[in-house]
Design an enzyme around this catalytic site. Structure first.
Site, PDB file in Angstrom:
ATOM      1  N   GLU A  44       0.849  -1.192   0.000  1.00 22.04           N
ATOM      2  CA  GLU A  44       0.000   0.000   0.000  1.00 22.04           C
ATOM      3  C   GLU A  44       0.888   1.247   0.000  1.00 22.04           C
ATOM      4  OE1 GLU A  44      -3.438   1.920   2.968  1.00 22.04           O
ATOM      5  OE2 GLU A  44      -2.007   0.448   3.728  1.00 22.04           O
ATOM      6  N   LYS A 114      -9.512   1.757  -1.799  1.00 17.64           N
ATOM      7  CA  LYS A 114      -9.741   1.320  -0.418  1.00 17.64           C
ATOM      8  C   LYS A 114     -11.048   1.880   0.144  1.00 17.64           C
ATOM      9  CE  LYS A 114      -7.114   1.345   3.962  1.00 17.64           C
ATOM     10  NZ  LYS A 114      -5.858   1.857   4.575  1.00 17.64           N
ATOM     11  N   CYS A 151      -4.891  -3.302   3.474  1.00 16.96           N
ATOM     12  CA  CYS A 151      -4.555  -3.018   4.866  1.00 16.96           C
ATOM     13  C   CYS A 151      -5.742  -3.132   5.824  1.00 16.96           C
ATOM     14  CB  CYS A 151      -3.895  -1.643   4.941  1.00 16.96           C
ATOM     15  SG  CYS A 151      -2.909  -1.386   6.443  1.00 16.96           S
TER      16      CYS A 151
END
Length: 266
Positions: A44, A114, A151
């Protein structure tokens, strides 16, 4: 096409300069090719680590040039590459935190923005990032259906179930997972749990250095660790077997047993 798919995870330090990160990508992608990988994953925020004078929105102005650089690299070496990218959003003060997939022909094969922003433990991602508004899609690599998460998504099992019900056999999780009390335990436990409960491979590629803990890892569909890294920079290589996925799902058919008539998956 053989049963085994070799995947490389490039556990690297976050750096603020996109040009420097392109050079890191070149070295790691070439190493991955030498070690037999056809797919290489970067963490990321790989494009550039943000800071006080480098907001995600500012960095996102260079997204096209960085994407072009990664596409050229993927095409030259002939690998599929997954990496963190900043993209402009409708809010000029905030950017999308994106995982991009570039194929060996240099074309963009997938993109996931995300959806779960990390507003916890004294971090406020929503101050500088815009959440995505769509679940991740499946992309195919050499016949293997692959899903993406980023994440903090790891703490939301419904996202992974969504992908599993749509056929994913490998989940790739580019991350910038922080160090901290029990944080490394959370990271590895959740990667393993997502693998076990969905009978899929999970591959978590994390940043290292500074505030980040490293510890990239790959777990198989039965939760067996097949590759793991320490806290330093490392190129981690693991093999994915579709035959293994099918074998585990015959022995432990939890996806088939799911009561989707009672519990909606989305």
């Amino acid at each position: 096409m053989g049963d085994l798919l070799t995947v490389a995870l490039a556990q690297v330090q976050g750096r603020p300069d996109p040009a420097e990160n392109l050079e890191t990508a070149r070295n790691r992608v070439e190493e991955a090719a030498r070690r037999g990988a056809s797919l290489v994953v970067f963490p990321e925020m790989f494009m550039a680590l943000p800071g006080k004078d480098r907001s995600p929105a500012l960095l996102a102005r260079e997204s096209d040039s960085f994407l072009d650089g990664m596409a050229g690299l993927a095409r030259r070496v002939g690998l599929t590459v997954v990496f963190g990218l900043w993209e402009p959003s409708d809010d000029p003060e905030r950017a999308y935190n994106t995982a991009a997939v570039v194929g060996p022909d240099g074309t963009l094969r997938g993109r996931y923005r995300k959806v779960h922003l990390f507003d916890a433990l004294n971090v406020q991602e929503s101050e500088t990032m815009t959440p995505g508004n769509a679940p991740p899609e499946i992309f195919l690599h050499r016949g293997v259906p692959i899903g993406l998460a980023i994440c903090y998504d790891l703490r939301f099992p419904e996202l992974f179930r969504h992908l599993a019900f749509r056929g994913a056999e490998l989940m790739i999780v580019p991350s910038a997972w922080y160090q901290g009390i029990l944080k490394e335990d959370h990271w590895l436990t959740l990667l393993r749990a997502r693998a076990i409960e969905n009978t899929v491979y999970t591959a978590g590629c994390n940043l290292t250095g500074g505030a980040f803990c490293g510890r990239s890892a790959v777990f198989d569909p039965f939760g067996v660790p097949i590759a793991s890294a320490g806290e330093g920079e490392e190129l981690l290589v693991g093999q994915i077997s579709r035959r293994r996925v099918a074998q585990v799902r015959r022995r432990l058919p939890t996806l088939a047993h799911g009561r989707r008539d009672l519990f909606r998956d989305e």
